[in-house]
Design a protein around this motif. Structure first.
Motif, PDB file in Angstrom:
ATOM      1  N   MET A 367      20.591  15.855 105.324  1.00 34.41           N
ATOM      2  CA  MET A 367      21.710  15.351 106.039  1.00 34.41           C
ATOM      3  C   MET A 367      22.996  14.526 105.388  1.00 34.41           C
ATOM      4  O   MET A 367      23.063  14.499 103.833  1.00 34.41           O
ATOM      5  CB  MET A 367      20.231  13.900 106.528  1.00 34.41           C
ATOM      6  N   HIS A 368      23.526  14.367 106.122  1.00 31.57           N
ATOM      7  CA  HIS A 368      24.938  13.301 105.351  1.00 31.57           C
ATOM      8  C   HIS A 368      25.549  14.075 104.438  1.00 31.57           C
ATOM      9  O   HIS A 368      26.292  14.330 103.962  1.00 31.57           O
ATOM     10  CB  HIS A 368      24.345  12.317 104.816  1.00 31.57           C
ATOM     11  N   SER A 369      25.620  15.933 105.311  1.00 28.82           N
ATOM     12  CA  SER A 369      26.034  16.854 104.727  1.00 28.82           C
ATOM     13  C   SER A 369      28.367  16.712 105.033  1.00 28.82           C
ATOM     14  O   SER A 369      28.187  16.734 106.479  1.00 28.82           O
ATOM     15  CB  SER A 369      25.755  18.091 104.710  1.00 28.82           C
ATOM     16  N   GLY A 370      28.683  16.683 104.535  1.00 32.31           N
ATOM     17  CA  GLY A 370      29.686  16.710 104.287  1.00 32.31           C
ATOM     18  C   GLY A 370      30.635  15.628 103.824  1.00 32.31           C
ATOM     19  O   GLY A 370      30.321  14.983 102.794  1.00 32.31           O
ATOM     20  N   TYR A 371      31.618  15.654 104.568  1.00 33.17           N
ATOM     21  CA  TYR A 371      33.233  14.222 104.464  1.00 33.17           C
ATOM     22  C   TYR A 371      32.434  13.234 103.890  1.00 33.17           C
ATOM     23  O   TYR A 371      32.589  12.334 103.033  1.00 33.17           O
ATOM     24  CB  TYR A 371      33.947  14.433 105.214  1.00 33.17           C
ATOM     25  N   CYS A 372      32.095  12.548 105.247  1.00 33.85           N
ATOM     26  CA  CYS A 372      31.472  11.530 105.394  1.00 33.85           C
ATOM     27  C   CYS A 372      29.815  10.838 103.966  1.00 33.85           C
ATOM     28  O   CYS A 372      29.932   9.933 104.128  1.00 33.85           O
ATOM     29  CB  CYS A 372      29.871  10.932 106.304  1.00 33.85           C
ATOM     30  N   SER A 373      29.327  12.315 103.037  1.00 33.88           N
ATOM     31  CA  SER A 373      28.896  11.656 102.742  1.00 33.88           C
ATOM     32  C   SER A 373      29.711  12.093 101.342  1.00 33.88           C
ATOM     33  O   SER A 373      28.890  11.417 100.249  1.00 33.88           O
ATOM     34  CB  SER A 373      27.753  12.984 102.026  1.00 33.88           C
ATOM     35  N   VAL A 374      30.668  12.531 101.187  1.00 34.55           N
ATOM     36  CA  VAL A 374      31.376  12.874  99.064  1.00 34.55           C
ATOM     37  C   VAL A 374      31.332  11.415  99.031  1.00 34.55           C
ATOM     38  O   VAL A 374      31.010  10.596  97.595  1.00 34.55           O
ATOM     39  CB  VAL A 374      32.411  13.609  99.966  1.00 34.55           C
ATOM     40  N   PRO A 375      32.509  10.092  99.371  1.00 35.49           N
ATOM     41  CA  PRO A 375      31.995   9.397  98.851  1.00 35.49           C
ATOM     42  C   PRO A 375      31.108   8.273  98.053  1.00 35.49           C
ATOM     43  O   PRO A 375      31.037   7.867  97.453  1.00 35.49           O
ATOM     44  CB  PRO A 375      32.847   8.162  99.833  1.00 35.49           C
ATOM     45  N   ILE A 376      29.931   8.251  99.442  1.00 33.95           N
ATOM     46  CA  ILE A 376      28.425   8.148  98.598  1.00 33.95           C
ATOM     47  C   ILE A 376      28.336   9.231  96.925  1.00 33.95           C
ATOM     48  O   ILE A 376      28.380   8.617  95.801  1.00 33.95           O
ATOM     49  CB  ILE A 376      27.664   8.557  99.854  1.00 33.95           C
ATOM     50  N   ASP A 377      28.356  10.289  97.440  1.00 30.94           N
ATOM     51  CA  ASP A 377      27.744  10.804  95.966  1.00 30.94           C
ATOM     52  C   ASP A 377      28.276  10.675  94.785  1.00 30.94           C
ATOM     53  O   ASP A 377      28.143  10.764  93.966  1.00 30.94           O
ATOM     54  CB  ASP A 377      27.671  12.565  96.862  1.00 30.94           C
ATOM     55  N   PHE A 378      29.920  10.702  95.413  1.00 31.90           N
ATOM     56  CA  PHE A 378      30.568  10.135  93.879  1.00 31.90           C
ATOM     57  C   PHE A 378      30.055   9.008  93.515  1.00 31.90           C
ATOM     58  O   PHE A 378      30.514   9.192  91.985  1.00 31.90           O
ATOM     59  CB  PHE A 378      31.984  10.666  94.369  1.00 31.90           C
ATOM     60  N   GLY A 379      29.631   8.095  93.905  1.00 32.04           N
ATOM     61  CA  GLY A 379      29.485   6.765  94.046  1.00 32.04           C
ATOM     62  C   GLY A 379      27.910   6.763  92.915  1.00 32.04           C
ATOM     63  O   GLY A 379      27.885   6.384  91.893  1.00 32.04           O
ATOM     64  N   VAL A 380      27.236   7.606  93.713  1.00 32.81           N
ATOM     65  CA  VAL A 380      25.796   7.917  93.029  1.00 32.81           C
ATOM     66  C   VAL A 380      25.727   8.388  91.406  1.00 32.81           C
ATOM     67  O   VAL A 380      25.390   8.252  90.890  1.00 32.81           O
ATOM     68  CB  VAL A 380      24.987   8.474  93.818  1.00 32.81           C
ATOM     69  N   TRP A 381      26.951   9.929  91.772  1.00 30.99           N
ATOM     70  CA  TRP A 381      27.263  10.095  90.407  1.00 30.99           C
ATOM     71  C   TRP A 381      27.436   9.428  89.221  1.00 30.99           C
ATOM     72  O   TRP A 381      26.672   9.970  88.352  1.00 30.99           O
ATOM     73  CB  TRP A 381      28.047  11.637  90.634  1.00 30.99           C
ATOM     74  N   PRO A 382      28.280   9.297  88.844  1.00 32.92           N
ATOM     75  CA  PRO A 382      28.345   8.127  87.667  1.00 32.92           C
ATOM     76  C   PRO A 382      26.941   6.923  87.507  1.00 32.92           C
ATOM     77  O   PRO A 382      27.036   6.682  86.366  1.00 32.92           O
ATOM     78  CB  PRO A 382      30.320   7.122  87.743  1.00 32.92           C
ATOM     79  N   GLY A 383      27.021   6.629  88.881  1.00 33.26           N
ATOM     80  CA  GLY A 383      25.620   5.995  88.678  1.00 33.26           C
ATOM     81  C   GLY A 383      24.357   6.336  87.857  1.00 33.26           C
ATOM     82  O   GLY A 383      23.787   5.325  87.549  1.00 33.26           O
ATOM     83  N   ALA A 384      23.869   7.423  88.102  1.00 30.74           N
ATOM     84  CA  ALA A 384      23.377   8.526  87.332  1.00 30.74           C
ATOM     85  C   ALA A 384      23.658   8.227  85.801  1.00 30.74           C
ATOM     86  O   ALA A 384      22.947   8.519  85.691  1.00 30.74           O
ATOM     87  CB  ALA A 384      23.102   9.512  88.550  1.00 30.74           C
ATOM     88  N   ASP A 385      24.533   9.075  85.763  1.00 33.42           N
ATOM     89  CA  ASP A 385      25.236   9.053  84.547  1.00 33.42           C
ATOM     90  C   ASP A 385      25.058   7.977  84.291  1.00 33.42           C
ATOM     91  O   ASP A 385      24.438   8.182  82.696  1.00 33.42           O
ATOM     92  CB  ASP A 385      26.766   9.731  84.413  1.00 33.42           C
ATOM     93  N   LEU A 386      25.022   6.926  83.684  1.00 38.89           N
ATOM     94  CA  LEU A 386      25.533   5.091  84.243  1.00 38.89           C
ATOM     95  C   LEU A 386      23.439   5.861  83.186  1.00 38.89           C
ATOM     96  O   LEU A 386      23.017   4.759  81.916  1.00 38.89           O
ATOM     97  CB  LEU A 386      25.378   4.252  84.275  1.00 38.89           C
ATOM     98  N   ALA A 387      22.598   5.157  84.201  1.00 35.02           N
ATOM     99  CA  ALA A 387      20.939   4.966  83.976  1.00 35.02           C
ATOM    100  C   ALA A 387      20.860   6.190  82.663  1.00 35.02           C
ATOM    101  O   ALA A 387      19.559   5.716  82.771  1.00 35.02           O
ATOM    102  CB  ALA A 387      20.579   5.786  85.238  1.00 35.02           C
ATOM    103  N   LEU A 388      21.145   7.714  83.344  1.00 35.42           N
ATOM    104  CA  LEU A 388      20.777   8.228  82.139  1.00 35.42           C
ATOM    105  C   LEU A 388      20.609   8.412  80.507  1.00 35.42           C
ATOM    106  O   LEU A 388      20.199   8.426  80.151  1.00 35.42           O
ATOM    107  CB  LEU A 388      21.065   9.269  82.741  1.00 35.42           C
ATOM    108  N   ALA A 389      21.719   7.095  80.219  1.00 36.43           N
ATOM    109  CA  ALA A 389      22.525   7.038  79.279  1.00 36.43           C
ATOM    110  C   ALA A 389      22.019   5.939  78.449  1.00 36.43           C
ATOM    111  O   ALA A 389      21.494   6.055  77.133  1.00 36.43           O
ATOM    112  CB  ALA A 389      23.905   6.747  79.291  1.00 36.43           C
ATOM    113  N   ALA A 390      21.171   4.920  79.637  1.00 34.20           N
ATOM    114  CA  ALA A 390      20.869   3.581  79.381  1.00 34.20           C
ATOM    115  C   ALA A 390      19.061   3.914  79.102  1.00 34.20           C
ATOM    116  O   ALA A 390      18.676   3.643  78.012  1.00 34.20           O
ATOM    117  CB  ALA A 390      21.135   2.835  80.469  1.00 34.20           C
ATOM    118  N   LEU A 391      18.759   5.122  79.357  1.00 36.91           N
ATOM    119  CA  LEU A 391      17.379   5.732  78.760  1.00 36.91           C
ATOM    120  C   LEU A 391      17.127   6.117  77.576  1.00 36.91           C
ATOM    121  O   LEU A 391      17.050   6.617  76.825  1.00 36.91           O
ATOM    122  CB  LEU A 391      16.998   6.398  80.444  1.00 36.91           C
TER     123      LEU A 391
END
Length: 391
Positions: A367-391
């Motif tokens: 769900m949320h596939s397409g343009y409307c989800s892209v800004p959210i996805d790019f926000g989650v991406w660096p958040g996930a990288d930071l979380a993984l780096a902290a583990l």
């Protein structure tokens, strides 16, 4: 002469006064025909709000209610004696008519070398509120009349064709056109701008031929980008079923699929409006990948259509009104489900009600596939990288 407007250069093919034949008293229409298309400027009428315009060449013919403003630039169409037939390019007053060039010893209209401001609407011969479809149609007709290949004896044909093409490209650029309309007071005041509010309007503006793939190399490049995990197409199933094809987003999806970028994949459309389905079928139902349309008049129609597809792209909406019926049909048949909803409450409901059953059936709910989800996805991406780096 050239003028740059928002990145578009337009040259003028206006002759110098020295190149023009002399306008002698009593000159007939034949001698004046050489002046047609040349530029003139209104210099008289400074004390009276402009000069008088009449509907016919004779001076006793009916006068127009509005005068032609001083300083207006005109395109000459014909000359009879001291009378000039014109088409107004700038200034205020009648769009066309007849004016007196010289009154006794006083000049009212003179030839000029001034360059008229770039006016793409005048060049194209369309209204300022013309749709893209109308602009393309006007270009196709006008280009035939001025194309150099069709006018080998006209030395200015190539320049006219370039100007026409530049005007067409300018008007089909929504940003340049909006800026031009804003600067020239052509925008209608609205409480909120509404784009593509009418389905038939956007449908007419989509030209199937212009959406076709232009080269085999481009198609092969796109095909190479398709994930191999999709596996080979199954003959008994349609690869992609677009539900809600009769909406604006669904129509744009049809235009994309019709290009044939995904070689070897099949697709079909479904919707609730039989009239629109027929129009979509006629315009985009071409190519070896297209498999037809289905009118969804009942839940049984929906379940049957979903069962015949590998992936169902649900573009029907609003989601809160349509409900979860499409997702339910996909889960029941074990088919993958994709939508472009922006309604978080709806997606939460689908996950809670159907997530477990979808996992058991081995199908995905995307769900949320397409343009409307892209800004959210790019926000989650660096958040996930930071979380993984902290583990």
């Amino acid at each position: 002469l050239a003028q740059d407007w928002c990145g578009v250069q337009v040259s003028s093919h206006i002759s110098r006064p020295s190149d023009l034949p002399c306008l002698a008293p009593g000159a007939g229409r034949h001698a004046a025909s050489e002046l047609m298309g040349e530029l003139w400027e209104v210099v008289g009428g400074t004390d009276s709000g402009g000069i008088i315009v009449r509907k016919e060449a004779v001076t006793k013919s009916e006068a127009e209610a509005q005068r032609l403003s001083t300083g207006a630039l005109l395109e000459g169409l014909a000359v009879e004696g001291e009378r000039l037939q014109f088409r107004r390019l700038t200034g205020t007053g009648p769009d066309t008519g007849w004016v007196t060039v010289r009154l006794k010893s006083k000049e009212l209209v003179v030839r000029t070398t001034k360059t008229p401001p770039f006016d793409p609407y005048r060049i194209m011969g369309v209204a300022h509120d013309a749709t893209d479809a109308a602009i393309k149609s006007a270009y196709r007709k006008a280009s035939l009349a001025v194309h150099p290949d069709r006018n080998p004896d006209d030395p200015s044909a190539a320049q006219k064709f370039r100007e026409l093409t530049a005007a067409k490209d300018f008007l089909l650029n929504p940003f340049k056109r909006h800026l031009y309309n804003f600067r020239h007071g052509l925008l209608k005041p609205t409480a909120g701008q509404i784009w593509w509010s009418d389905w038939d309007l956007i449908f007419d503006e989509l030209v199937a031929e212009e959406l076709a793939i232009h080269s085999a190399a481009a198609a092969a490049d796109w095909a190479a980008k398709i994930p191999k995990e999709l596996g080979a197409p199954e003959p008994a199933l349609i690869d992609i079923l677009v539900v809600g094809a009769t909406g604006i987003t669904g129509t744009l999806a049809c235009a994309l699929l019709q290009r044939g970028l995904w070689q070897g994949r099949t697709w079909a459309i479904a919707g609730r409006d039989r009239r629109k389905l027929e129009l979509l079928h006629r315009k985009f139902g071409t190519g070896s990948g297209y498999r037809g349309s289905t009118c969804l008049e009942s839940d049984a129609d929906l379940r049957g259509a979903a069962a015949r597809a590998r992936v169902v792209v649900n573009l029907a909406g609003p989601s809160r009104e349509v409900g979860t019926v499409v997702a339910e049909a996909c889960v029941a048949a074990g088919r993958h489900y994709v939508d472009s909803t922006v309604e978080v409450d709806f997606s939460k409901r689908v996950q809670e009600e159907l997530g477990g059953r979808a996992a058991e059936a081995g199908c995905c709910l995307v769900m949320h596939s397409g343009y409307c989800s892209v800004p959210i996805d790019f926000g989650v991406w660096p958040g996930a990288d930071l979380a993984l780096a902290a583990l």
